[in-house]
Design an enzyme around this catalytic site. Structure first.
Site, PDB file in Angstrom:
ATOM      1  N   SER A 172      30.605 -19.666  14.605  1.00  0.00           N
ATOM      2  CA  SER A 172      30.828 -21.167  14.532  1.00  0.00           C
ATOM      3  C   SER A 172      30.478 -22.113  15.731  1.00  0.00           C
ATOM      4  O   SER A 172      29.258 -22.069  16.116  1.00  0.00           O
ATOM      5  CB  SER A 172      32.612 -21.065  14.134  1.00  0.00           C
ATOM      6  N   ASP A 335      30.829 -19.530   2.700  1.00  0.00           N
ATOM      7  CA  ASP A 335      31.517 -20.453   3.748  1.00  0.00           C
ATOM      8  C   ASP A 335      31.498 -21.750   3.086  1.00  0.00           C
ATOM      9  O   ASP A 335      30.625 -22.486   2.788  1.00  0.00           O
ATOM     10  CB  ASP A 335      30.491 -20.361   4.987  1.00  0.00           C
ATOM     11  N   HIS A 368      34.421 -19.073   5.910  1.00  0.00           N
ATOM     12  CA  HIS A 368      33.908 -18.968   7.271  1.00  0.00           C
ATOM     13  C   HIS A 368      34.344 -17.841   7.942  1.00  0.00           C
ATOM     14  O   HIS A 368      33.658 -17.513   8.666  1.00  0.00           O
ATOM     15  CB  HIS A 368      34.572 -20.335   7.639  1.00  0.00           C
TER      16      HIS A 368
END
Lengths: 392, 392
Positions: A172, A335, A368
């Protein structure tokens, strides 16, 4: 409720494993640091951790860069009786994908770290005392960028005499740092792994991020960032954290975790201010996190993420031409906050520039967070990527 | 900028067509209305529109139910020089999919309509004067449900002597009303078309909706709903509308509409409070909508959506057993706020109950709003579905 408690662990720390490494948080100080935007910050302090041993040639280093609400506790435990180890303990340790018998693994708390009030986080940001005034910076703290996070890490590596990274890897917001490393300091990075990442914010993700900041600005206790001697904007921070948590998860996971809708509840039918039990259960997750997080730090992390384009000084397609590292992108197929198209754009830009880049999508019901909680599915892929030779 | 202006039209009203119908807003009053939760509201007023002519048998009626931020202006123009016609003008009119040469098409403003301050919206909600006190209801207004929207429509139809609907069709929150009609009054509904819809809120969508309400509650001017004689919570309302707009759109559309990220802008680098031009352009869309919308009404619409399960008194699988209408579901493939799995659950529940139900996904770059802006792609499908015979 057990599922809820379990999500709580996932969001804060993470997956269980047998006999984890024991680690300490270490401390790095920079007397003066100049930001990407040209501002000077005195006495920068950040925490860091390491797993494994630095070899004599200092060429077995893997830098792990952390996500938006994370910190440098990537693996191991501080004490054997800690409830959970670091967030990527499933892939970092002796004999694991990132094998600490081979590699010296380093991780560093970012500037403006979200959880500045967590006893194991060391960071410098708006909640820090400004040495010139003796009071917290508040919004006088300069805007910082992903490049600044990278440059603090570079200063630490320089202080340790480490000139080259065997690899840099992060999930991320950590993937933003990883790709910027490979772009800003191409001669120093041999391999780059972007997990649930992107090459630059687009208009969609930039606006998505803005919604994470808005609740804080609406909270009257925010007071334009000047709240350190007063009541902090806990409600705004709470709503921001709740939105971030939902954005980071997939409906499939949320629906498995939370109370179901039917039968219709009397309480929300009776008055507009009464919340559904499903909403209360979800919000309770953020209530716990409000105490260690800082609202201004969240705003600065949002801004750093919004400002991101790998390389910073040229369009992504051109910036990718400077990369020397082999690249691997591991986005999560479902995601909803950094959808795979974002990682794929950077991957394609590298291929278009004639670089070595691979791409594979992670699966799982978490959206995610597949890149945090279920990263072990890519363990073999990561191990073999790290073992591949590179051109020197 | 032209694209931005164009989105503005899309969000408010909609697609151009040649020589639209000329229509009037009509007015319906109910002296007393009892809500699903058992509360009484005096002097309920709602606006409505109709297109086409009611036949002598009163059996050519199609009810169109509107979306969250919409109103009964589904087709036509009030004046020939209106910039845009009603939101589904592409499929409602003479010779169109919902052919007003054959059908008498009706549409009704919901209770607690979002745009209560729009001159063409007639609704009853927290901004309405409570006849018992002479002041706006505020949060004393009872919680209302999708069933209450349906029951107000039913009262209007009863007043017109209309016993049966050839069809009921609506997008998004309108689809909730359409499916609830078919479940609550099965003997009155022959065909039901759900566009970008669902059969019940799940924990994920319920929590998603809560984020739409949170900014309003954070705004100090909200004052627990008591702001009608003071300054309204425009900032909270603005942030809510901005989040709703983003949730309703797909990244592909937003990225085509808004300024691109690179080069990095000096202003957001210079101070944490400075916004990117992409964010400012997107937020400008909501700035225009704040003036006609009401913050409390938005909270009540969120609650009505959160409380929704078709039929209301039993689980969805059982409720679908009562349906007599033929059903057609038209979700948008890339919808990020009501993803297709939600419509598919209701469709599968109908099939499991041995009912007639069809399902087809809409395409386009707009996400949820494909069901508003690009509904014409399903025009032939809708026309043939409306022409199919049903068992009487």
């Amino acid at each position: 409720m057990r599922v809820l408690v379990s999500l709580w662990f996932i969001l804060i720390c993470l997956p269980a494993s047998a006999e984890p490494l024991l680690v300490d948080k270490q401390h790095f100080t920079l007397e003066s640091f100049t930001t990407f935007s040209g501002q000077t910050i005195k006495n920068v302090q950040v925490g860091w951790e390491s797993y494994g041993k630095l070899n004599d040639d200092k060429n077995n280093v893997i830098l792990v860069t952390h996500y938006f609400s994370g910190n440098s506790h990537a693996a191991g435990k501080y004490h054997p009786d800690d409830e959970e180890p670091g967030y990527w303990d499933a892939i970092i340790g002796p004999g694991k994908a990132i094998d600490t018998n081979k590699y010296y693994v380093l991780s560093v708390d970012t500037l403006v770290n979200l959880n500045v009030h967590h006893p194991k986080v060391i960071t410098t940001g708006p909640a820090t005392i400004n040495p010139d005034t003796g009071k917290p910076y508040g919004l006088d703290f300069p805007v910082v960028t992903i490049r600044d996070f990278v440059n603090v890490q570079k200063a630490l590596l320089d202080s340790l005499g480490i000139a080259k990274l065997h690899a840099v890897i992060g999930p991320s917001m950590g993937s933003l740092q990883a790709l910027d490393w490979a772009t800003a300091y191409p001669e120093r990075v041999e391999r780059m792994i972007s997990v649930i990442g992107m090459g630059e914010t687009d208009a969609w993700s930039m606006n998505r991020l803005e919604h994470w900041a808005n609740p804080i600005r609406l909270d009257p206790n925010w007071n334009n960032g000047d709240y350190y001697a007063k009541v902090p904007p806990k409600e705004g921070l709470h709503d921001a954290l709740t939105l971030i948590t939902q954005d980071a998860l997939h409906p499939q996971f949320i629906n498995a975790m939370l109370p179901q809708h039917f039968p219709i509840e009397e309480s929300p039918l009776a008055h507009i201010n009464n919340k559904h039990s499903s909403v209360k259960a979800f919000e309770a997750l953020s209530a716990k996190r409000v105490n260690t997080a800082d609202a201004n730090h969240l705003l600065y992390l949002v801004k750093a993420s919004q400002l991101f384009v790998a390389g910073f000084d040229k369009p992504l397609e051109q910036a990718m031409q400077t990369v020397q590292a082999k690249a691997l992108f591991l986005p999560a197929a479902n995601d909803l906050i950094l959808p795979p198209y974002l990682a794929n754009e950077a991957h394609q830009a590298l291929l278009n520039a004639g670089k070595s880049s691979d791409y594979e999508e992670l699966s799982g019901d978490m959206g995610h967070l597949n890149g945090i909680r279920y990263v072990q599915q890519a363990g073999e892929r990561i191990a073999s990527f790290l073992a591949e030779p590179v051109n020197h």
